[in-house]
Design a protein around this motif. Structure first.
Motif, short mmCIF file in Angstrom:
data_model
loop_
_atom_site.label_atom_id
_atom_site.label_comp_id
_atom_site.label_asym_id
_atom_site.label_seq_id
_atom_site.Cartn_x
_atom_site.Cartn_y
_atom_site.Cartn_z
N LEU A 46 -11.95 -2.47 -7.57
CA LEU A 46 -12.26 -3.48 -6.57
C LEU A 46 -10.99 -4.09 -6.01
O LEU A 46 -10.92 -4.45 -4.83
N GLN A 47 -9.98 -4.21 -6.86
CA GLN A 47 -8.67 -4.66 -6.41
C GLN A 47 -7.60 -3.93 -7.19
O GLN A 47 -7.73 -3.71 -8.39
N THR A 48 -6.54 -3.54 -6.51
CA THR A 48 -5.46 -2.79 -7.13
C THR A 48 -4.20 -3.65 -7.19
O THR A 48 -3.91 -4.42 -6.26
N ASP A 49 -3.46 -3.50 -8.27
CA ASP A 49 -2.20 -4.22 -8.44
C ASP A 49 -1.13 -3.52 -7.61
O ASP A 49 -0.46 -2.60 -8.09
N LEU A 50 -0.95 -3.96 -6.37
CA LEU A 50 0.02 -3.34 -5.48
C LEU A 50 1.44 -3.51 -6.00
O LEU A 50 2.28 -2.61 -5.86
N GLN A 51 1.71 -4.64 -6.64
CA GLN A 51 3.06 -4.90 -7.14
C GLN A 51 3.47 -3.86 -8.18
O GLN A 51 4.64 -3.43 -8.21
N VAL A 62 6.94 0.92 -9.45
CA VAL A 62 7.16 2.31 -9.85
C VAL A 62 7.92 3.05 -8.75
O VAL A 62 8.83 3.83 -9.02
N LEU A 63 7.56 2.81 -7.49
CA LEU A 63 8.24 3.45 -6.37
C LEU A 63 9.72 3.06 -6.33
O LEU A 63 10.59 3.89 -6.07
N LYS A 64 10.01 1.80 -6.58
CA LYS A 64 11.40 1.34 -6.57
C LYS A 64 12.23 1.99 -7.66
O LYS A 64 13.44 2.16 -7.52
N GLY A 75 -7.41 5.20 -2.11
CA GLY A 75 -8.43 4.26 -2.55
C GLY A 75 -7.94 2.87 -2.91
O GLY A 75 -8.70 2.10 -3.49
N MET A 76 -6.70 2.52 -2.57
CA MET A 76 -6.21 1.19 -2.97
C MET A 76 -6.91 0.10 -2.16
O MET A 76 -6.91 0.11 -0.93
N ARG A 77 -7.48 -0.85 -2.88
CA ARG A 77 -8.14 -2.00 -2.27
C ARG A 77 -7.35 -3.25 -2.62
O ARG A 77 -7.06 -3.50 -3.79
N SER A 109 1.34 -3.34 4.05
CA SER A 109 2.66 -3.26 4.67
C SER A 109 3.78 -3.22 3.63
O SER A 109 4.79 -2.54 3.84
N GLN A 110 3.59 -3.92 2.50
CA GLN A 110 4.62 -3.93 1.46
C GLN A 110 4.82 -2.54 0.86
O GLN A 110 5.94 -2.14 0.53
N LEU A 111 3.73 -1.79 0.73
CA LEU A 111 3.82 -0.42 0.23
C LEU A 111 4.68 0.43 1.16
O LEU A 111 5.58 1.16 0.71
#
Length: 664
Positions: free
Chosen positions: A450-455, A460-462, A474-476, A484-486
């Motif tokens: 229902l909600q994803t931890d974008l941080q 991990v990307l950094k 599927g990120m919500r 935009s942060q992604l």
């Protein structure tokens, strides 16, 4: 025959059926006609003949035809179309690709006598040793079905040449059914597996069933030093004595002295004396029930039992090594067997685990501990990990922490609970450093939350500056938040990115970040599938023009997918990808499921005619409503064909649900 074909080719269309009669005659009497007579035909006639030939005839003619510069692709594509149906899209462009697909599909069907309309219609040409041997030269994966004992039994008898060939060709083995180690008839399946995994070149194993003891047998001695206690007891208790084996052999058969051999055993017999093949398949029901017959699950003893004597002695059987393991029904019991084997599974390079239900926290933690032991050994070869389904995103961090040397990670996460999921029983290891650089090159994260931890994803990307492929689906995010942060993180931290696939997520408010990402990037593949790109653009055409201009400025880009983005009439703007002096290098464009109407496709085609793509363009138009105006749609397709390979499988407008989903 050459003259007959030439006369037929010169007749009027009404008499052209004579040509078809000749083709059918060549197919039917190919052995009598001979390959030389066929090869002596003019090249145009040979190309017309190819779709009428059988699989074996095509295979036989292909080398000689290739020497003449004639491809057999049309023949293999014709067979695939007959097998899959007229509406099936076949996206294959070389004869080897098409041939291998035909052989892969047909081998299992014919070998196990599975029902299929194409096989049934062509059974006379397919159910032959020559076809199975020809197909075996192409296939790389063998699908073992233990319940079809008779077919496997044939590999140890009259079809022994086929098993010998499979042993040299098969790279991957799939086990589709649970094998009952207590039943004598399943020893045939164990023997075939032993031949492929130990004597052969197969290093990849796919287990489709939840059967822990069979998994233990498959892993035993093939990379890990772990010995499963229950399996060891079974092997010891069922090990036939030398005298009992000798009794089942012929009177003049040599004696034997088999023993249980493992990689960790300190005793290594340089040579063993093989026994003649015992009559395993002629045991009476009474003997089976009373277990009077000899029964063993030791692969090396089975090999001695099945194989005929070639001399007074033979070299001991080898042990194979599994470097790629996939378990498709991985329950808790199977995971415990695997976790016990992992710490010493030094040759394992790739591990894939699928569960139909969500993994338990305790199971994932047990797996993480085993992976940590393996990575701490400094002898680990594991670089690829794929696991589904995790119950929440945080467990991905634990797996990364346990396997810091991964270069490829694929996780699928499913959690419908609100809020963060954390439990005190999930402690971080003391030496963990979540700021340390990761060697990840490929990362796939598919989420159903229902909600994803974008941080967490951006962190991990950094840490992954070497990332070349990123796929997230599927990120919500919470209401009011943006992706935009992604995109900004990707622009700043992942400069080596070659493949980017963003799927099933809202990007309509991220156009500036998308344009910034495309500046000075090295992307070769870009997919924005089901991202609602145009949803919030006030001027959709103008915004799409900005996107097209940015895409044209990426010279490395060759694959672009904008499927399921409700492009509809705005699709015409995409023709500008190939306009002007700096045409895009895109050679594959996916516009499927965009509710493109026939009139809109016609306009797109007219614009594309004025600005031909520099390369032959593969254009995917599947799941668009072409039947709303078939004449216009077909005319547009006809206009596109000179410079496009078109993928389209039809649309049924009366299917209102499909119509709604594509246009919602």
């Amino acid at each position: 025959m050459r003259d007959t074909f030439r006369i037929a080719a010169q007749r009027s269309p009404k008499v052209m059926n004579l040509k078809q009669v000749c083709f059918r005659a060549v197919r039917k009497h190919f052995a009598a006609v001979g390959t030389e007579a066929v090869l002596d035909l003019p090249s145009p006639l040979i190309r017309d003949l190819l779709p009428h030939l059988t699989v074996c005839q095509l295979d036989e003619l292909q080398p000689s035809l290739n020497q003449r510069g004639i491809s057999t692709l049309s023949g293999w594509l014709g067979i695939l179309q007959d097998m899959c149906g007229p509406n099936h899209v076949i996206d294959l462009h070389t004869e080897e690709e098409a041939k291998h697909k035909v052989m892969r599909m047909l081998f299992t069907l014919v070998f196990y006598s599975f029902t299929n309309p194409f096989v049934k219609q062509n059974i006379t040409n397919l159910n032959t040793p020559s076809f199975l041997l020809a197909a075996a030269k192409c296939i790389r994966h063998f699908f073992l079905s233990a319940s079809l004992h008779k077919r496997l039994q044939g590999l140890t008898a009259e079809e022994q040449p086929l098993l010998n060939l499979l042993e040299k060709r098969i790279r991957s083995v799939g086990v589709s059914q649970c094998i009952d180690l207590s039943k004598r008839k399943t020893q045939t399946a164990l023997y075939v597996l032993h031949r492929l995994l130990d004597h052969g070149v197969a290093k990849e194993l796919v287990v489709h069933v939840q059967c822990p003891i069979v998994l233990a047998w498959l892993l035993h001695g093939r990379g890990s030093q772990y010995i499963h206690p229950k399996l060891m007891n079974l092997m010891n208790s069922k090990k036939p004595s030398c005298s009992s084996q000798a009794a089942s052999a012929s009177a003049d058969g040599p004696s034997c002295s088999p023993g249980l051999k493992t990689r960790t055993s300190e005793v290594h017999d340089d040579e063993v004396t093989p026994c003649k093949r015992s009559k395993l398949d002629f045991v009476s029901a009474e003997e089976e029930e009373s277990q009077k017959a000899n029964l063993t699950v030791d692969p090396h003893i089975l090999c001695q039992t099945f194989s005929p004597c070639d001399g007074p002695s033979a070299v001991a059987c080898p042990w194979g090594q599994i470097d790629c393991l996939e378990i498709r029904q991985c329950g808790s019991d199977s995971l415990r067997v695997l976790s016990s084997a992992l710490p010493t599974f030094f040759c394992l390079r790739s591990l894939t685990l699928h569960s139909f239900s969500t993994f338990k926290d305790s199971d994932v933690l047990g797996l993480a501990r085993a992976l940590k032991q393996l990575s701490d050994s400094s002898r680990s070869s594991l670089t690829d990990l794929c696991i589904s389904i995790l119950p929440y995103t945080g467990l991905m961090e634990i797996l990364l922490d346990a396997s810091p040397n991964l270069t490829s990670l694929h996780v699928e996460i499913q959690n419908v609970m609100w809020g963060p999921h954390f439990s005190p029983q999930h402690p971080r290891t003391a030496e963990s450093d979540m700021s340390a650089e990761l060697p990840l090159e490929k990362l796939t994260v598919k989420v159903a939350e229902l909600q994803t931890d974008l941080q967490f994803i951006t962190s991990v990307l950094k840490r992954s500056p070497h990332l070349t492929s990123f796929h997230v689906a599927g990120m919500r995010l919470p209401t009011g938040s943006s992706q935009s942060q992604l995109l900004t993180t990707l622009s700043e931290s992942n400069h080596l990115l070659r493949s980017l696939n963003l799927e099933d997520m809202k990007l309509s408010d991220c156009l500036p970040e998308i344009l910034n990402l495309l500046k000075d990037c090295k992307l070769e593949e870009l997919c924005f599938n089901d991202c609602r790109l145009l949803e919030k653009w006030s001027n959709k055409e103008e915004s799409l023009q900005h996107l097209v201009a940015a895409l044209k400025a990426v010279p490395s880009l060759h694959t672009l997918s904008l499927a399921q983005n409700r492009l509809a009439k705005n699709v015409c703007v995409l023709a500008e990808l190939f306009s002007g002096g700096s045409a895009s290098s895109v050679n594959r464009l996916d516009l499927s499921s965009n509710f493109i109407q026939p009139s809109e496709l016609m306009e797109f085609a007219e614009r594309l005619k004025r600005h031909h793509p520099p390369h032959h363009l593969t254009l995917d138009l599947r799941k668009n409503p072409g039947d709303r105006d078939p004449d216009t749609w077909n005319a547009a397709m006809k206009g596109l064909r000179p410079f496009c390979v078109l993928l389209f499988e039809g649309w049924i407008s009366t299917d209102t649900m499909a119509d709604h989903i594509s246009n919602m």
